[in-house]
Scaffold this active site. Structure first.
Site, PDB file in Angstrom:
ATOM      1  N   MET A  19      -7.927  61.148  70.496  1.00 44.46           N
ATOM      2  CA  MET A  19      -6.916  60.841  69.486  1.00 44.46           C
ATOM      3  C   MET A  19      -7.612  60.315  68.247  1.00 44.46           C
ATOM      4  SD  MET A  19      -3.762  60.888  68.684  1.00 44.46           S
ATOM      5  CE  MET A  19      -3.135  60.409  67.082  1.00 44.46           C
ATOM      6  N   GLU A  66     -12.053  65.401  65.917  1.00 47.23           N
ATOM      7  CA  GLU A  66     -11.472  64.125  65.464  1.00 47.23           C
ATOM      8  C   GLU A  66     -12.074  63.702  64.121  1.00 47.23           C
ATOM      9  OE1 GLU A  66      -9.603  65.000  68.676  1.00 47.23           O
ATOM     10  OE2 GLU A  66      -8.888  63.520  67.249  1.00 47.23           O
ATOM     11  N   GLU A  78      -3.244  70.182  62.663  1.00 44.31           N
ATOM     12  CA  GLU A  78      -4.091  70.713  63.731  1.00 44.31           C
ATOM     13  C   GLU A  78      -4.786  72.019  63.361  1.00 44.31           C
ATOM     14  OE1 GLU A  78      -4.981  68.901  65.933  1.00 44.31           O
ATOM     15  OE2 GLU A  78      -3.425  67.384  66.110  1.00 44.31           O
TER      16      GLU A  78
END
Length: 574
Positions: A185, A211, A233
């Site tokens: 994350m 990330e 994304e």
């Protein structure tokens, strides 16, 4: 999961644009965002652990907030913790008053609510670069250092050369226990990563670089609505692959892309080409958790559209220049697709004059709203030196009559890259069940070699074992599950075991291992085992919270397809 709204009536005398303060006093304990772990669920087994996971709409159970990516704000936090517990947050500034056991955090840049994150536990750190450190439990820290020391700065520098300055100050990484419900994350300043991935070097590289890319695409410039998650994304995946091309070469990037596009087509086959979740602009119906819309289309179909835009420019470096300008224009704000596409056409007026947005069959509107596969896919020929051996070996093992001697001698898997091996095994999985002679010879050739490889490789071989009911290697399935506590390495095997004839074997392993699993994972596996059986005996679910959105996605997909779908088909980094 969704909570209820809090409406605050402002005083009638308040003037427009007049500053005001609202104080909300509240208590929170269990909720979708907050994961409490007993010491037994950590690697060190010494101290309790807690972390939060806010994506997509979970942080409303953590603190009162405008839980939408359209709203950004700065934040500060005061956290009190027992002695010996290290607290970290996704913040640009922090301090610690030891005598009071109080941590102070401040995020000076505006962020959406889902990027506010906290972790606390038995964590120590080591510097791995001039602006990066790694945090982990003491027993894991040496491994984390050996894997990442020096190279994170290399990735950051490559990203800056492409997309402009890194604006968040520090880029630190914390490795979480295997109960962390997703792979990674992109919390600003402090990336969360599941520690299970440490043994799989190439997956670790890709996950961290993805990330890193989010620092520009997703964190600095954010999708204003969850219906357009691809804006974060898809762009982050494109940037990730530009960074890997700069640092590891085009062949490696093409290999990883081929592996992911294989997974995209696998998911499309399972869901159906007309499934509305395959759109880039998905309609979010009231009451639907946005994370249910998070799938490989968000990443890979979004990537293909961004790649297509880059190809319209002729030279990817021209597109890099556009993305730098895009970040500079919109940083710390939230955007919709039209903002990106209008900026693109304004940056390249010659393309606007050519009406590229209306090119027959490749209209921008069709990219956004058509179901099914990407309208165009990238040329991966630069990776042929790595993908061709995979295709050759797969063909040798699946062509009748089988020449096992030729197949076994054609490649040495111990010298392959991880992504080559998983691509080969995934294709064998897609072809399963295989003829008994083939699975028997495959085991004779590769089973002992694969035993010493990383978990991403081993789980795929074990899924082949299960889907082919190959009993001689079942003990390896048991041994693997006895030593795994993460969703990514347990759910796929339990799903496959329960789809075939081995459900009683799965039940036996579960009852032996359930106490080492997080209550949320335990509950999910129990649901898998319960399908088609009488209700299972009650399991202690005292600490069970609502399943995370990532897991809800897997359950929804399984129901929608009425068949087995392994986590490898849907599990993605955030």
């Amino acid at each position: 999961d969704y909570g209820s709204s809090l409406t605050v009536s402002l005083p009638a005398a308040l003037q427009p644009h007049q500053p005001f303060q609202i104080i909300v006093r509240y208590t929170t304990a269990d909720g979708p965002a907050i994961w409490w772990l007993d010491p037994e669920l950590t690697y060190g087994n010494a101290k309790p652990f807690v972390f939060t996971q806010g994506h997509s709409v979970c942080n409303r159970s953590f603190f009162p907030c405008f839980d939408t990516p359209a709203v950004k704000c700065t934040y500060s936090a005061t956290v009190k913790a027992p002695a010996g517990i290290q607290v970290l947050m996704s913040a640009t500034q922090s301090s610690y008053l030891e005598e009071e056991g109080v941590y102070q955090f401040y995020m000076e840049y505006p962020v959406p609510a889902y990027l506010v994150a906290l972790v606390a536990g038995d964590l120590i750190h080591a510097d791995i670069g001039p602006r990066s450190r790694v945090w982990a439990e003491p027993c894991l820290l040496p491994t984390a250092i050996s894997k990442l020391s020096g190279i994170v700065e290399r990735w950051l520098t490559a990203a800056e050369s492409l997309y402009g300055p890194y604006i968040w100050g520090r880029y630190d990484i914390v490795f979480l226990p295997p109960s962390f419900p997703i792979v990674a994350m992109e919390n600003p300043c402090l990336t969360f990563i599941i520690s299970s991935i440490l043994e799989s070097d190439e997956f670790l590289i890709i996950d961290v670089i993805h990330e890193v890319a989010h620092s520009w695409f997703g964190n600095a410039v954010t999708n204003a609505t969850w219906e357009e998650m691809w804006l974060s994304e898809g762009l982050a995946t494109y940037a990730q692959r530009r960074i890997t091309t700069e640092t590891y070469g085009a062949a490696f990037t093409c290999l990883e892309t081929a592996f992911r596009l294989d997974a995209l087509h696998r998911q499309m086959k399972l869901l159906g080409e007309d499934n509305p979740v395959s759109k880039l602009q998905v309609k979010l119906e009231p009451g639907v958790n946005p994370s249910n819309l998070m799938n490989l289309f968000t990443y890979e179909k979004g990537y293909c559209f961004v790649y297509y835009l880059s190809q319209l420019c002729g030279d990817p470096r021209h597109f890099d220049s556009f993305l730098r300008a895009y970040i500079e224009k919109y940083k710390f704000t939230s955007v919709v697709a039209q903002d990106l596409l209008d900026s693109f056409l304004n940056f390249f007026p010659e393309l606007k004059e050519q009406c590229v947005e209306s090119k027959a069959g490749l209209e921008f509107e069709r990219w956004l709203n058509a179901t099914g596969p990407p309208l165009a896919e990238p040329d991966l020929s630069q990776g042929s030196s790595l993908t061709r051996p995979v295709e050759t070996l797969f063909k040798l093992w699946t062509t009748e009559p089988l020449d096992s001697v030729a197949a076994a001698s054609s490649a040495d898997l111990t010298k392959w890259r991880t992504f080559q091996t998983v691509l080969f095994l995934d294709r064998l999985l897609d072809g399963s069940p295989l003829p008994h002679e083939v699975i028997k010879k495959l085991s004779e050739c590769y089973s002992s070699q694969l035993d010493s490889m990383n978990a991403e490789i081993r789980i795929r071989w074990l899924q082949i074992v299960v889907r082919n009911d190959y009993y001689p290697d079942l003990y390896k399935v048991r041994r693997f599950l006895e030593n795994q506590m993460s969703r990514m390495y347990t759910i796929p095997l339990y799903e496959d075991l329960c789809t075939g004839t081995l459900k009683s074997f799965a039940l036996e392993i579960f009852y032996q291992t359930q106490n080492q699993l997080h209550p949320n994972l335990r509950k999910t596996i129990q649901q898998i085992l319960s399908q088609g059986l009488n209700p299972l005996p009650a399991i202690d679910t005292t600490a069970v919270t609502t399943d995370t959105p990532a897991m809800v996605l897997e359950d929804k997909v399984s129901e929608a397809t009425n068949g087995a779908i392994s986590l490898r088909d849907v599990n993605v980094s955030a």
